[in-house]
Design a protein around this motif. Structure first.
Motif, PDB file in Angstrom:
ATOM      1  N   THR A   5      -4.377  -8.971   3.428  1.00 56.08           N
ATOM      2  CA  THR A   5      -4.275  -7.592   3.901  1.00 56.08           C
ATOM      3  C   THR A   5      -5.595  -7.180   4.533  1.00 56.08           C
ATOM      4  O   THR A   5      -6.654  -7.329   3.923  1.00 56.08           O
ATOM      5  N   ILE A   6      -5.519  -6.670   5.764  1.00 56.95           N
ATOM      6  CA  ILE A   6      -6.688  -6.127   6.456  1.00 56.95           C
ATOM      7  C   ILE A   6      -6.641  -4.615   6.272  1.00 56.95           C
ATOM      8  O   ILE A   6      -5.670  -3.973   6.653  1.00 56.95           O
ATOM      9  N   THR A   7      -7.695  -4.058   5.669  1.00 60.87           N
ATOM     10  CA  THR A   7      -7.732  -2.611   5.466  1.00 60.87           C
ATOM     11  C   THR A   7      -8.849  -1.941   6.254  1.00 60.87           C
ATOM     12  O   THR A   7      -8.819  -0.742   6.443  1.00 60.87           O
ATOM     13  N   GLY A   8      -9.811  -2.684   6.705  1.00 61.36           N
ATOM     14  CA  GLY A   8     -10.923  -2.132   7.466  1.00 61.36           C
ATOM     15  C   GLY A   8     -10.822  -2.512   8.924  1.00 61.36           C
ATOM     16  O   GLY A   8      -9.762  -2.420   9.535  1.00 61.36           O
ATOM     17  N   THR A  21       1.471 -14.351   4.908  1.00 64.00           N
ATOM     18  CA  THR A  21       1.881 -13.014   5.309  1.00 64.00           C
ATOM     19  C   THR A  21       0.608 -12.225   5.559  1.00 64.00           C
ATOM     20  O   THR A  21      -0.210 -12.051   4.655  1.00 64.00           O
ATOM     21  N   LEU A  22       0.419 -11.781   6.805  1.00 62.43           N
ATOM     22  CA  LEU A  22      -0.750 -10.994   7.175  1.00 62.43           C
ATOM     23  C   LEU A  22      -0.290  -9.557   7.376  1.00 62.43           C
ATOM     24  O   LEU A  22       0.591  -9.286   8.191  1.00 62.43           O
ATOM     25  N   ILE A  23      -0.885  -8.644   6.613  1.00 58.18           N
ATOM     26  CA  ILE A  23      -0.553  -7.226   6.709  1.00 58.18           C
ATOM     27  C   ILE A  23      -1.766  -6.499   7.262  1.00 58.18           C
ATOM     28  O   ILE A  23      -2.847  -6.541   6.660  1.00 58.18           O
ATOM     29  N   ASN A  24      -1.595  -5.839   8.409  1.00 57.07           N
ATOM     30  CA  ASN A  24      -2.692  -5.080   8.997  1.00 57.07           C
ATOM     31  C   ASN A  24      -2.494  -3.595   8.708  1.00 57.07           C
ATOM     32  O   ASN A  24      -1.558  -2.977   9.196  1.00 57.07           O
ATOM     33  N   LEU A  25      -3.412  -3.044   7.917  1.00 58.58           N
ATOM     34  CA  LEU A  25      -3.434  -1.616   7.634  1.00 58.58           C
ATOM     35  C   LEU A  25      -4.677  -0.972   8.248  1.00 58.58           C
ATOM     36  O   LEU A  25      -4.909   0.211   8.060  1.00 58.58           O
ATOM     37  N   ALA A  48       0.912  -2.251  10.636  1.00 58.18           N
ATOM     38  CA  ALA A  48       1.206  -0.857  10.339  1.00 58.18           C
ATOM     39  C   ALA A  48       0.111   0.055  10.890  1.00 58.18           C
ATOM     40  O   ALA A  48       0.108   1.241  10.617  1.00 58.18           O
ATOM     41  N   ALA A  49      -0.805  -0.504  11.668  1.00 58.14           N
ATOM     42  CA  ALA A  49      -1.942   0.272  12.169  1.00 58.14           C
ATOM     43  C   ALA A  49      -2.226  -0.091  13.626  1.00 58.14           C
ATOM     44  O   ALA A  49      -1.358   0.068  14.464  1.00 58.14           O
TER      45      ALA A  49
END
Length: 142
Positions: A5-8, A21-25, A48-49
Motif C-alpha cells: 500500500t502506497i500512502t504517501g 496487489t498494489l493499492i495506491n492511496l 484510489a488516488a
C-alpha cells in the motif's frame, strides 16, 4: 499474495514479482508512474488516488497480464495514461484516465495485445485517442 500500500508520495514505482496487489492511496509521479514488470502473473493494481506523470511519461505500464482498477475519485494521467504491452490485461475505470490531448500518440488506454477496458457510469477516459486496441478487444462503456 503480497499486498503493498502506497500512502504517501512515490516516484517510478516498480512491481517486480508475481501475485502482488498494489493499492495506491497516495500520489505516484515521476517519469514512469507504476511499472508492472515482464513475465509476471496475477498482479492487481488498485488506484484510489493519483498516478500522474508529465512529458512523454506513462502513468501505468503493464508489461505482463494484470488487472488495473481505477476507483471513483482516482486519477491516472500521462502521455499514455495506461499502456498494456505483451499479454491481455483488464482495465476497469470508475474515475478519470487522462492521456495527452494534443499529441497524436497520446492515449487514455492503449492495449498492444488484446485487452478489456471497462468504463463505468460517470467515469472518463480521454486523450488524443481515448482507447486504442491494436490487436482487438472489447470496450465496455457503461
Amino acid at each position: 499474495m503480497a499486498t503493498v500500500t502506497i500512502t504517501g508520495t512515490a516516484a517510478n514505482y516498480a512491481v517486480s514479482s508475481s501475485n502482488v496487489t498494489l493499492i495506491n492511496l497516495g500520489t505516484v509521479g515521476g517519469t514512469a508512474g507504476v511499472d508492472v514488470g515482464y513475465g509476471l502473473s496475477g498482479d492487481v493494481l488498485l488506484n484510489a488516488a493519483i498516478i500522474s506523470v508529465g512529458g512523454t511519461g506513462l502513468g501505468v505500464r503493464l508489461n505482463s497480464a494484470a488487472n488495473l482498477t481505477n476507483q471513483s475519485g482516482g486519477t491516472i494521467s500521462g502521455y499514455k495514461a495506461v499502456i498494456a504491452y505483451n499479454q491481455p490485461s483488464t482495465v476497469t475505470n470508475s474515475g478519470a484516465i487522462i492521456g495527452a490531448l494534443t499529441a497524436a500518440l497520446g492515449a487514455g488506454v492503449q492495449f498492444i495485445n488484446e485487452g478489456t477496458p471497462t468504463n463505468q457510469l460517470s467515469a472518463t477516459v480521454s486523450g488524443y485517442s481515448g482507447v486504442i486496441a491494436n490487436a482487438g478487444g472489447t470496450v465496455t462503456n457503461s
